[in-house]
Design an enzyme around this catalytic site. Sequence first.
Site, mmCIF file in Angstrom:
data_model
loop_
_atom_site.group_PDB
_atom_site.id
_atom_site.type_symbol
_atom_site.label_atom_id
_atom_site.label_comp_id
_atom_site.label_asym_id
_atom_site.label_seq_id
_atom_site.Cartn_x
_atom_site.Cartn_y
_atom_site.Cartn_z
ATOM 1 N N THR A 140 0.837 -1.192 0.000
ATOM 2 C CA THR A 140 0.000 0.000 0.000
ATOM 3 C C THR A 140 0.868 1.236 0.000
ATOM 4 O O THR A 140 1.840 1.311 0.757
ATOM 5 C CB THR A 140 -0.974 0.070 1.200
ATOM 6 O OG1 THR A 140 -1.645 1.326 1.186
ATOM 7 C CG2 THR A 140 -0.285 -0.108 2.525
ATOM 8 N N ASP A 142 -0.137 3.906 1.061
ATOM 9 C CA ASP A 142 -0.538 4.654 2.256
ATOM 10 C C ASP A 142 0.331 4.356 3.467
ATOM 11 O O ASP A 142 0.310 5.113 4.442
ATOM 12 C CB ASP A 142 -1.996 4.358 2.606
ATOM 13 C CG ASP A 142 -2.961 4.872 1.558
ATOM 14 O OD1 ASP A 142 -2.693 5.955 1.001
ATOM 15 O OD2 ASP A 142 -3.969 4.203 1.284
ATOM 16 N N MET A 186 -2.507 11.712 -1.988
ATOM 17 C CA MET A 186 -3.337 10.632 -1.456
ATOM 18 C C MET A 186 -3.072 10.409 0.028
ATOM 19 O O MET A 186 -1.941 10.559 0.494
ATOM 20 C CB MET A 186 -3.101 9.340 -2.228
ATOM 21 C CG MET A 186 -3.696 9.325 -3.621
ATOM 22 S SD MET A 186 -3.374 7.755 -4.474
ATOM 23 C CE MET A 186 -4.339 7.965 -5.963
ATOM 24 N N GLN A 298 0.856 8.864 -8.446
ATOM 25 C CA GLN A 298 1.585 8.537 -7.221
ATOM 26 C C GLN A 298 1.843 7.042 -7.102
ATOM 27 O O GLN A 298 2.821 6.626 -6.481
ATOM 28 C CB GLN A 298 0.790 9.005 -5.999
ATOM 29 C CG GLN A 298 0.630 10.509 -5.927
ATOM 30 C CD GLN A 298 -0.545 10.907 -5.060
ATOM 31 O OE1 GLN A 298 -0.393 11.169 -3.875
ATOM 32 N NE2 GLN A 298 -1.721 10.976 -5.651
#
Length: 406
Positions: A140, A142, A186, A298
């Site tokens: 991920t 993130d 993000m 991204q």
Amino acid sequence: MKNLIVGQSGGPTAVINSSLYGVIQEAFLHTDEIENVYGMINGIEGFLKGKYTDLRAEMPPETLQALRITPGAYLGSCRYKLPEDLNDTVYPELFNRFRELNIGYFFYIGGNDSMDTVSKLSRYATEHREEIRIIGIPKTIDNDLINTDHTPGFGSAAKYVAASVCEIGIDASVYDTKSVTIVEIMGRHAGWLTAAGVLARKFKGDNPVLIYLPETDFDQEQFIADVQKAFQSKNNLVVCVSEGIHDKTGKFICEYENEAGTDTFGHKMLTGCGKYLENLVKSRLNVKVRSVELNVNQRCSAFAQSLTDSREAAKAGSFGVTAALKGETGKMVSFIRDNSVSYDISCGLVDVDKVCNKEKCVPLSWITGNGTDISQEFIDYALPLIQGNPAIPMKSGLPNYAYRKI
């Protein structure tokens, strides 16, 4: 002899296929234990529809090597949520399909929601004494999975963000008039990727001058005051904001512009806070302002791929296979950083039930400047993850990626 099956799920990253490479390459080495290697097309959702492929037939050596630097999800992805009730009919249907294909090893490459799938399948397998070993391979951009130092995909995305913010800052500085460029990055609840904007700074006082993460509440009036103060020392300002920034009531800033929809997991689909803040600055300060949404670039820029990230992603896939062959199941591969050296990562295993449906946020102690800046601790943490550039094979002036013919 059992067969192996692997799938990809959730949003792609620049190195999710490196993990797939790691799984496939390691599986190919164990011909005495693994007979066939299958790939789920479009994850568990596609597999339920009978969609899978024979990777031994589809992966000659040159394609397998190209896979390492190919962005996106080679096998296709999905955002399919398995039912909470393990008595749902979908589970026996899935395991019947596993038995038909003589599957003994199941690997799922994905983020938090994908680890939820790994958890449910492994719990069902245990309850019904199914002889299948189930392992999650993390990914991920993130970087929000717990019980691992970081996640494959984050390093490359962080590198792209830092490089892009640096280039945007250079571009913004060519004129001597006051300007604000707002870069939307993000990050729903965890601001790791937005924090990577700080890596773009080349000297003290360089852009980005302000960085806002979703870990702290965002106040619009304070934001305007922050921008006005920054203008006292610099004419051209770059501001990084997470798409998930919110006010003290929890309302997303993007919702001031439009109501956010939801995906199949019930997560709000966030976009537009940069445009909202652009209009806010324009109306309040009467200066030149633009917003830039980095969007999917991204996660899909192989040109900004981190060699460290790519190697670690492949290592995670390979480690997962060897762990399953040793009898492990219901686990997620994790990264363990050795802090006694400059940078060294080893792989481990964590109980997937202790990972899924939890979220790792940027430590509040790493957020400074009254919520507008990032500390040196984050820089020391993130810099090793963006190092190196893999060699990208080219053809006719463009990257020669691996493509699956549909």
